[in-house]
Design an enzyme around this catalytic site. Structure first.
Site, PDB file in Angstrom:
ATOM      1  CG  ASP A   1      64.794  54.101  63.641  1.00 30.40           C
ATOM      2  OD1 ASP A   1      64.410  54.980  65.255  1.00 30.40           O
ATOM      3  OD2 ASP A   1      64.623  53.205  64.123  1.00 30.40           O
TER       4      ASP A   1
ATOM      5  CD  GLU B   1      62.710  54.105  68.209  1.00 34.77           C
ATOM      6  OE1 GLU B   1      61.766  52.872  67.884  1.00 34.77           O
ATOM      7  OE2 GLU B   1      62.524  54.752  69.338  1.00 34.77           O
TER       8      GLU B   1
END
Length: 596
Positions: free
Chosen positions: A469, A513
């Site tokens: 992430d 993301e």
């Protein structure tokens, strides 16, 4: 010496008697009677036997030729004096070998006494004839050294000819048997041709064979009628029909032969004017056949004979022209019609008294007809063979064309298949690829995780899953906009691709993301090394977007399956839990699941 004198005297008497129109009954199987005939033309057609006997008529000697007066409306009286010079009773058959005569009345006289009379002709019932014969045959008997005078009254609307022969009885029956054998062979040959070509017509459905079969059949019936055999075997009681049958058969034979010629030589296409002319002649034949029952026979038969000559001549000329054009089948056709035309010309000259009557001239058209139909059968067979060769060549050409088209089609199909495969591959890749980063998408990742976990479970192999992430990605979007955020994601994707083995490792965008790495055959230590290398690579890189430069960090959660229950979905949850721990621990770090 006396024997030689008697022989010379006998020869002199025979010659003298022949010159005077009388003949001696000789001890010969066959004795022609042409020279014994004297004739008188009764133009009024009114004389009776009594008047002939009472009047002194200008009898004319016939000579050596068969009595032949062509087409005539007169009645003809014939006189023969026949002497029996022997001391024995003599019995003979006298034959008039021309069946189409309408009326033949025979009177056998001994001086002024009427010994016998016979009434024959094709306008009288067949059973009234004294002997069962297609020609006119009657018996005559002489007593020793008896002189008989025969008077014949002959009348016919057709050709007027009286070929007379005197036979011994045994010789006559042998001769008759030979003639019937010839007629049987003629009819047998014609029937074979009719049946063979009839079967071809049924099989091929080609109308040319139908018209050919009809022309052969009616031609055979025409000559059978002319020879008297038709009246003898087919319609012995039909007097009126027998009178017009010959004319009717000639017309039908011309119609069928003409139509056969038109179709066989393709006149409608190649010679349209000649096609119309032949159609007109066929129409004339049809009209004559229609009026033959009540029309003037002596005129109609001469017209039909002329039409037959014209039709045969046209067929000959057309055949010559077609041969000139190079038509191979026309050669057989020309030869066939040449033979038949020769026969027609000979018999026509015979009927008009320009040629003597004998076996060849009397049967010239019949001989020509059998030769013609045989040659035309060869022509049809040749056409069948040529059409077969043409069909074979066409089939070969079609086969080659088909093979070429098949090859072209196969090449096109193969090319199209390759294009489709490439397109399908491209579509598959597009469906499995994240459009922004170029990494595999989540759908592909889930399929691959299930596949690899099943494989590793089967062989009890190790497999690792990394969840990644981007730290503080929302602030990147807020500060540098979506363009900056997109460039950030693309940069991270490039580092992920550079940090794994492909294949079998898989780098995918999990969503937003978040990214995921699938590392088959990689243990916890190796997975940690990969994760740390990627983290450091990203942390040390600079991202450029719209003249702005910035850097980001990532947090990584690692989960390694080394045994037990291989569950891809659970592995993702465990890796995500480790990622959460990395976030909680301050971000920009790697956390392995199960290790505090």
């Amino acid at each position: 010496m006396s024997r030689w004198f008697l022989s010379l005297a006998l020869l002199y008497l025979i010659g003298t008697s022949n010159a005077l129109g009388s003949a001696l009954v000789r001890d010969a199987p066959r004795q022609p009677l042409q020279q014994a005939i004297q004739y008188y033309e009764d133009t009024s057609a009114s004389l009776t036997l009594e008047q002939v006997l009472q009047q002194t008529l200008p009898w004319q000697a016939n000579g050596e030729r068969v009595l032949n007066k062509g087409y005539s409306n007169s009645r003809w009286w014939l006189k023969l004096e026949l002497d029996n010079p022997t001391s024995k009773t003599q019995q003979r058959y006298i034959e008039i070998s021309y069946a189409p005569l309408d009326y033949v009345n025979v009177y056998v006289m001994d001086g002024g006494n009427l010994l016998a009379e016979f009434h024959m002709g094709d306008r009288r019932l067949y059973r009234e004839r004294p002997l069962d014969s297609p020609n006119f045959v009657f018996p005559v008997e002489w007593q020793p050294e008896q002189n008989l005078t025969l008077y014949l009254e002959v009348h016919s609307e057709g050709a007027m000819q009286v070929p007379m022969v005197m036979w011994k009885q045994k010789a006559y029956f042998e001769h008759q048997m030979r003639l019937e054998t010839v007629q049987g062979l003629y009819w047998g040959g014609m029937l074979i041709i009719v049946l063979y070509n009839g079967l071809l017509f049924i099989s091929l459905r080609d109308s040319t064979y139908f018209w050919y079969v009809g022309s052969v059949l009616f031609m055979a019936l025409m000559f059978t009628t002319l020879s008297g055999q038709a009246y003898r075997y087919l319609w012995p009681n039909a007097i009126q029909w027998n009178n017009v049958a010959l004319l009717f058969m000639i017309c039908l034979a011309c119609i069928f032969a003409g139509q056969f010629s038109k179709e066989f030589l393709r006149l409608k296409t190649l010679m349209p004017r000649m096609n119309k002319l032949m159609s007109g002649i066929m129409g004339l034949c049809a009209a004559i056949a229609a009026v033959s029952w009540w029309g003037p026979y002596h005129i109609l038969v001469q017209v039909v004979v002329g039409v037959t000559i014209v039709l045969a001549s046209m067929a000959f000329a057309i055949g010559v022209y077609q041969v000139y054009l190079g038509d191979r089948s026309a050669r057989w056709y020309l030869l066939a019609w040449s033979v038949f035309l020769l026969g027609v010309i000979v018999i026509t000259l015979n009927k008009t008294n320009l040629l003597p009557a004998n076996f060849l001239t009397n049967n010239a058209a019949q001989i020509g007809s059998i030769l013609e139909v045989v040659l035309l059968s060869f022509a049809l067979a040749d056409r069948i063979n040529r059409e077969k060769l043409l069909r074979f060549a066409a089939q070969q050409a079609l086969l080659q064309t088909t093979e070429k088209m098949k090859e072209d089609l196969e090449e096109r199909v193969q090319a199209r298949t390759q294009d489709l495969e490439a397109l399908n591959l491209q579509l598959e890749q597009l469906s499995q690829t994240d459009q922004l980063t170029g990494l595999k998408n989540r759908r592909y990742l889930e399929l691959k995780i299930e596949e690899e976990f099943n494989r590793c479970a089967r062989y009890n192999h190790v497999i690792s899953v990394l969840m990644i992430d981007v730290d503080h990605f929302k602030s990147v979007n807020d500060q540098y906009g979506h363009a900056g955020g997109d460039e950030c994601l693309r940069t991270i994707a490039s580092h992920l691709i550079g940090g794994v083995r492909q294949p079998p490792d898989v780098a995918a965008r999990f969503g937003g993301e978040e990214f995921c790495l699938l590392l088959p055959e990689t243990g916890s230590k190796g997975a940690t090394v990969v994760a740390e290398r990627i983290r450091q690579s990203i942390h040390g890189s600079v991202i450029s977007s719209d003249e702005a430069m910035f850097s980001v960090s990532i947090s990584v959660g690692v989960y390694t399956q080394t045994g037990g229950d291989y569950n891809g979905e659970q592995a993702l949850k465990n890796a995500d839990a480790a990622l959460y721990q990395a976030k909680e621990a301050g971000r920009n770090r790697v956390v392995v699941y199960g290790i505090t």
